[in-house]
Design a protein around this motif. Structure first.
Motif, PDB file in Angstrom:
ATOM      1  N   GLY A 178     -10.159   5.029   1.922  1.00 14.02           N
ATOM      2  CA  GLY A 178      -8.834   5.418   1.436  1.00 14.02           C
ATOM      3  C   GLY A 178      -7.952   6.014   2.523  1.00 14.02           C
ATOM      4  O   GLY A 178      -6.756   5.748   2.582  1.00 14.02           O
ATOM      5  N   LEU A 179      -8.548   6.802   3.415  1.00 10.39           N
ATOM      6  CA  LEU A 179      -7.741   7.474   4.436  1.00 10.39           C
ATOM      7  C   LEU A 179      -7.525   6.602   5.673  1.00 10.39           C
ATOM      8  O   LEU A 179      -6.892   7.034   6.632  1.00 10.39           O
ATOM      9  N   VAL A 180      -8.064   5.396   5.654  1.00 12.62           N
ATOM     10  CA  VAL A 180      -7.660   4.431   6.681  1.00 12.62           C
ATOM     11  C   VAL A 180      -6.553   3.539   6.097  1.00 12.62           C
ATOM     12  O   VAL A 180      -5.491   3.384   6.686  1.00 12.62           O
ATOM     13  N   LEU A 181      -6.807   3.021   4.893  1.00 16.85           N
ATOM     14  CA  LEU A 181      -5.827   2.098   4.299  1.00 16.85           C
ATOM     15  C   LEU A 181      -4.552   2.808   3.834  1.00 16.85           C
ATOM     16  O   LEU A 181      -3.458   2.283   4.004  1.00 16.85           O
ATOM     17  N   GLY A 182      -4.697   4.027   3.287  1.00 11.02           N
ATOM     18  CA  GLY A 182      -3.528   4.749   2.775  1.00 11.02           C
ATOM     19  C   GLY A 182      -2.481   5.007   3.861  1.00 11.02           C
ATOM     20  O   GLY A 182      -1.317   4.620   3.714  1.00 11.02           O
ATOM     21  N   PRO A 183      -2.864   5.665   4.961  1.00 10.94           N
ATOM     22  CA  PRO A 183      -1.879   5.924   6.019  1.00 10.94           C
ATOM     23  C   PRO A 183      -1.310   4.645   6.628  1.00 10.94           C
ATOM     24  O   PRO A 183      -0.116   4.580   6.933  1.00 10.94           O
ATOM     25  N   ILE A 184      -2.141   3.636   6.790  1.00 14.58           N
ATOM     26  CA  ILE A 184      -1.644   2.379   7.363  1.00 14.58           C
ATOM     27  C   ILE A 184      -0.587   1.787   6.436  1.00 14.58           C
ATOM     28  O   ILE A 184       0.486   1.371   6.856  1.00 14.58           O
ATOM     29  N   SER A 185      -0.905   1.813   5.144  1.00 18.43           N
ATOM     30  CA  SER A 185       0.024   1.288   4.149  1.00 18.43           C
ATOM     31  C   SER A 185       1.359   2.025   4.188  1.00 18.43           C
ATOM     32  O   SER A 185       2.423   1.419   4.253  1.00 18.43           O
ATOM     33  N   GLY A 186       1.282   3.359   4.192  1.00 16.63           N
ATOM     34  CA  GLY A 186       2.509   4.137   4.172  1.00 16.63           C
ATOM     35  C   GLY A 186       3.273   4.071   5.482  1.00 16.63           C
ATOM     36  O   GLY A 186       4.491   4.023   5.500  1.00 16.63           O
ATOM     37  N   TYR A 187       2.553   4.063   6.600  1.00 18.48           N
ATOM     38  CA  TYR A 187       3.226   4.128   7.903  1.00 18.48           C
ATOM     39  C   TYR A 187       3.909   2.820   8.241  1.00 18.48           C
ATOM     40  O   TYR A 187       5.046   2.810   8.705  1.00 18.48           O
ATOM     41  N   TYR A 188       3.217   1.702   8.011  1.00 17.40           N
ATOM     42  CA  TYR A 188       3.812   0.428   8.403  1.00 17.40           C
ATOM     43  C   TYR A 188       4.778  -0.124   7.359  1.00 17.40           C
ATOM     44  O   TYR A 188       5.745  -0.795   7.703  1.00 17.40           O
ATOM     45  N   GLY A 189       4.494   0.151   6.073  1.00 19.59           N
ATOM     46  CA  GLY A 189       5.374  -0.362   5.029  1.00 19.59           C
ATOM     47  C   GLY A 189       5.375  -1.883   5.003  1.00 19.59           C
ATOM     48  O   GLY A 189       4.455  -2.528   5.499  1.00 19.59           O
ATOM     49  N   GLY A 190       6.423  -2.449   4.405  1.00 22.24           N
ATOM     50  CA  GLY A 190       6.585  -3.905   4.408  1.00 22.24           C
ATOM     51  C   GLY A 190       5.446  -4.637   3.735  1.00 22.24           C
ATOM     52  O   GLY A 190       4.896  -4.153   2.738  1.00 22.24           O
ATOM     53  N   TRP A 191       5.075  -5.769   4.294  1.00 19.45           N
ATOM     54  CA  TRP A 191       4.072  -6.598   3.612  1.00 19.45           C
ATOM     55  C   TRP A 191       2.695  -5.963   3.683  1.00 19.45           C
ATOM     56  O   TRP A 191       1.879  -6.121   2.770  1.00 19.45           O
ATOM     57  N   VAL A 192       2.396  -5.218   4.745  1.00 17.25           N
ATOM     58  CA  VAL A 192       1.099  -4.539   4.840  1.00 17.25           C
ATOM     59  C   VAL A 192       0.937  -3.607   3.652  1.00 17.25           C
ATOM     60  O   VAL A 192      -0.095  -3.590   2.961  1.00 17.25           O
ATOM     61  N   ASP A 193       1.996  -2.830   3.406  1.00 17.99           N
ATOM     62  CA  ASP A 193       2.019  -1.895   2.299  1.00 17.99           C
ATOM     63  C   ASP A 193       1.820  -2.632   0.975  1.00 17.99           C
ATOM     64  O   ASP A 193       0.993  -2.238   0.143  1.00 17.99           O
ATOM     65  N   SER A 194       2.559  -3.725   0.793  1.00 15.59           N
ATOM     66  CA  SER A 194       2.466  -4.469  -0.463  1.00 15.59           C
ATOM     67  C   SER A 194       1.043  -4.969  -0.692  1.00 15.59           C
ATOM     68  O   SER A 194       0.502  -4.817  -1.788  1.00 15.59           O
ATOM     69  N   VAL A 195       0.433  -5.544   0.333  1.00 12.71           N
ATOM     70  CA  VAL A 195      -0.910  -6.099   0.170  1.00 12.71           C
ATOM     71  C   VAL A 195      -1.899  -5.005  -0.206  1.00 12.71           C
ATOM     72  O   VAL A 195      -2.652  -5.116  -1.180  1.00 12.71           O
ATOM     73  N   ILE A 196      -1.873  -3.895   0.538  1.00  7.02           N
ATOM     74  CA  ILE A 196      -2.849  -2.829   0.285  1.00  7.02           C
ATOM     75  C   ILE A 196      -2.628  -2.200  -1.092  1.00  7.02           C
ATOM     76  O   ILE A 196      -3.580  -1.954  -1.842  1.00  7.02           O
ATOM     77  N   MET A 197      -1.385  -1.992  -1.458  1.00  2.47           N
ATOM     78  CA  MET A 197      -1.124  -1.342  -2.738  1.00  2.47           C
ATOM     79  C   MET A 197      -1.414  -2.270  -3.930  1.00  2.47           C
ATOM     80  O   MET A 197      -1.865  -1.816  -4.971  1.00  2.47           O
ATOM     81  N   ARG A 198      -1.177  -3.586  -3.764  1.00  6.89           N
ATOM     82  CA  ARG A 198      -1.542  -4.495  -4.855  1.00  6.89           C
ATOM     83  C   ARG A 198      -3.060  -4.536  -5.012  1.00  6.89           C
ATOM     84  O   ARG A 198      -3.590  -4.595  -6.104  1.00  6.89           O
ATOM     85  N   LEU A 199      -3.765  -4.456  -3.885  1.00  4.00           N
ATOM     86  CA  LEU A 199      -5.226  -4.405  -3.932  1.00  4.00           C
ATOM     87  C   LEU A 199      -5.676  -3.151  -4.685  1.00  4.00           C
ATOM     88  O   LEU A 199      -6.579  -3.192  -5.533  1.00  4.00           O
ATOM     89  N   ALA A 200      -5.010  -2.045  -4.399  1.00  2.11           N
ATOM     90  CA  ALA A 200      -5.329  -0.796  -5.103  1.00  2.11           C
ATOM     91  C   ALA A 200      -5.053  -0.950  -6.594  1.00  2.11           C
ATOM     92  O   ALA A 200      -5.844  -0.499  -7.428  1.00  2.11           O
TER      93      ALA A 200
END
Lengths: 351, 349
Positions: free
Chosen positions: B164-186
């Motif tokens: 969670g603490l690897v994917l969460g910060p990456i998702s929030g920091y980069y935003g965009g499609w990275v964020d969308s992919v990780i959050m839809r997975l969640a």
């Protein structure tokens, strides 16, 4: 050759709405500004909040990606620099922030904050880095014991000194000072300004000094650029600009600075601008200042005047973007009594 | 160090901008600027003394502790957690000794005071919690089972945290499609019925208590990732993050050195809650028969085994492991609640 050369720098932020994230508008935060700063010189960048001065500073450092234009630093094209070139540039271009409470990581000790860039760029051994951090702290008027503390243990002025030490760590050539004293107590401001001046002499620094306070800028700057709504409306050597402002906006700003003498203060004419600054998402047609300008005429609504030399102050490099710049004190217009012919935009090819 | 402008000597006092200093304090006769400077220095020195002599401004932790102290339920929770941790640690350590446990009786040994009807014996001096249907000592089994609960809590939450603490910060920091992919997975992980998903993973991994830890851990990441992403969004806009980038810090350095450490307060609360949740999930899995295999004991397994005897009148077999489970989970949740209130700036008085 100038150390920093900025040409037509533009930063537009898209406004996206709806679930499809379609672009419905654009904020013209910085809209084509050009200037150059010589080595060892200080350029003041003045304007109201929201006029794009901080955005310009961050675009120059490539902390945000500019939409267009060119920034050349020491002959290197900053906008197109590769990752490794950029890493080298970072050592030479630094920034000091406005808010000393937000600009220091609350979870890091002062020695880690100040020494971080040394670590990132692998300068020296750990012992050498440590010693250098102590030296830096003393240079900015703190002492070595402060190194082990956390930012929350310091006052605003001390924190700003820590921020300055951090910017100095790699011995940069250029420092962008983004309103470095605006958030400080008035009593502390003078100290920080003096420190910045001393450091400039000691380390041969070049400053771009962003501020909304004309008096602070006047004190520290060799040249001053006045920004309004994303554009530079007037730029000149500091003394000339303050003595003989040409642009009506500059005149209005200067007339708002209080004079420390009640008689003069009461007697003088104050220019009070009407209305508010228009939204940078919907800038006015023509000259961006024309809706609030006391001298506006029909031509002002048609096209933005270009920045051109006034010709009035030899050697002062005084440029103004106005069709009807002010008269000089002796009643003579800067160029002629006619509308400022040179300021007319070049006819568009094919139009 | 003077504030006088060397570029404009002898300028008249009527100049609107006599110099920067005079805007601060204007005066002709006295050098008011020096006075202001001295006053400023005095002010700073006072700040410095405050910083120096014991009366330091409150850090996040001392401030949190100050407010947590006033929440009695949270303190009870902290006490329960402490006892649970100590007992659990003793059992974990005892596990690797030749004896393999630290309890009055071997937890899996049978025929202690087995009553003739095969219903175990009620609590007595030699077996304070009684014995079960094959004569195993309930106290010993309950104690030894603590280690399963402790391990499942710590290991499962650790696995969930790492992901969670690897994917969460990456998702929030980069935003965009990275964020969308990780959050839809969640979202997918949130949408599945929890126990069903654990069962599915257990089927893939096979039975065994190590796999219980892994399954619960893999499922828990989405909570931490999403919680952290929100904090990252606000922290990444801070000026010190921009400062780090201006120094030339890499994205990894910015994320894990500057952003993540400043987003941890809500995570500590989630950890406390998460350990309680993992213990319950393990109990549920063992109750369903996946997870801890007989004859080993875990609280959930014991509850499952002894339920039918409870209805037949042998109340002691079920009661003691149930109390242990309930009290432990209550401890984590009440402490977590207290911690959340203590770190919530909106509740600050």
């Amino acid at each position: 050759m100038s150390l920093l050369e900025v040409r037509d720098l533009t930063k537009h932020f898209p406004i996206k709405t709806g679930i499809l994230k379609r672009q419905t508008g654009t904020v013209y935060a910085v809209d084509g500004i050009s200037f150059s700063v010589d080595r060892g010189e200080t350029l003041g960048l003045v304007g109201e909040s929201g006029c794009g001065k901080s955005t310009a500073g961050r675009s120059i450092l490539r902390l945000i990606a500019a939409t267009g234009g060119e920034v050349s630093f020491d002959g290197v094209d900053v906008m197109r620099a590769s990752r490794s070139e950029m890493q080298k540039l970072r050592r030479d271009m630094q920034i000091i922030f406005q808010d000393p409470y937000a600009s220091l990581n609350p979870r890091m000790r002062v020695r880690d904050i100040v020494g971080e860039s040394l670590k990132i760029h692998r300068v020296g051994t750990p012992a050498e880095r440590r010693r250098h951090v102590f030296e830096l702290l003393e240079t900015v008027g703190l002492n070595a014991e402060h190194a082990e503390r956390y930012p929350h243990e310091f006052s605003g002025g001390q924190r700003q000194r820590i921020g300055i030490a951090r910017a100095l760590a790699l011995n940069p050539k250029l420092i962008i000072c983004d309103e470095p004293v605006s958030a400080l107590d008035v009593s502390i401001r003078a100290q920080v300004i003096n420190l910045l001046e001393d450091l400039q002499d000691e380390f041969d620094l070049t400053y771009v000094f962003i501020a909304h306070d004309l008096s602070v800028v006047k004190h520290i700057s060799d040249r001053v650029a006045v920004m309004y709504l994303g554009k530079i409306v007037e730029i000149s050597d500091s003394g000339v600009l303050y003595d003989r402002p040409q642009h009506p906006y500059t005149e209005a700003l200067l007339s708002a600075v209080p004079i420390p003498d009640p008689h003069t203060e009461r007697a003088r004419r104050r220019i009070i601008l009407e209305g508010d600054v228009p939204s940078p998402a919907a800038p006015p047609s023509g000259c961006v200042f024309h809706p609030r300008c006391p001298r506006a005429r029909p031509i002002c609504a048609e096209a933005m005047p270009r920045l051109v030399g006034t010709g009035g102050d030899a050697g002062a490099r005084h440029e103004v973007a106005c069709y009807f710049p002010a008269r000089f004190a002796d009643g003579r217009r800067s160029v002629a009594d006619e509308p400022f012919a040179d300021a007319r935009p070049a006819p568009r090819p094919g139009a | 160090m003077s504030f006088d402008d060397p570029r404009a000597p002898g300028r008249s006092a009527h100049d609107p901008l006599d110099d920067g200093g005079n805007v601060i304090v204007s005066s002709g006769a006295v050098d008011a600027r020096d006075a202001a400077e001295v006053a400023g220095e005095r002010l700073e020195r006072r700040h410095e003394e405050q910083a120096g002599d014991g009366k330091r401004p409150l850090t996040l932790w001392s401030d949190t502790w100050r407010r947590l102290k006033r929440n009695h339920l949270a303190l009870v929770g902290l006490g329960i957690i402490t006892v649970f941790m100590i007992v659990g640690m003793i059992q974990v350590v005892a596990w690797v000794t030749p004896k393999g446990y630290l309890a009055p009786y071997p937890p899996n040994a049978t025929n202690y005071d087995l009553s003739p009807e095969g219903r175990g014996s009620p609590p007595s001096w030699s077996h304070p919690f009684g014995t079960d249907y094959v004569g195993r000592d309930i106290l010993s089994r309950t104690l030894v089972a603590t280690r399963i609960s402790l391990l499942v809590g710590v290991i499962a939450v650790a696995i969930a945290l790492i992901i969670g603490l690897v994917l969460g910060p990456i998702s929030g920091y980069y935003g965009g499609w990275v964020d969308s992919v990780i959050m839809r997975l969640a979202d997918i992980f949130f949408a599945f019925p929890y126990i069903l998903f654990v069962l599915l993973i257990m089927v893939v991994l096979g039975p065994g208590f190590q796999n219980v830890f892994i399954a619960i851990g893999i499922l828990g990441w989405a909570t931490y990732a999403r919680l952290n992403r929100g904090s990252v969004l606000s922290v990444k806009a801070m000026e010190y993050v921009e400062a780090a980038r201006a120094q030339g810090a890499s994205d990894l350095r910015v994320i894990f050195r500057h952003v993540l450490p400043n987003t941890m307060a809500p995570i500590y609360v989630a950890i406390a809650m998460g350990i309680g949740g993992a213990i319950v999930t393990e109990a549920a899995l063992s109750y369903l028969g996946i997870g801890i295999q007989p004859p080993d004991a875990s609280w959930g397994k014991m509850i499952s085994d002894y339920l039918s005897y409870f209805w037949a009148g042998s109340w002691w077999m079920l009661t003691f492991p149930s109390i242990a489970l309930t009290v432990t989970v209550f401890g984590f949740i009440s402490f977590g609640n207290g911690l959340r209130d203590a770190t919530d700036p909106k509740l600050k008085e």
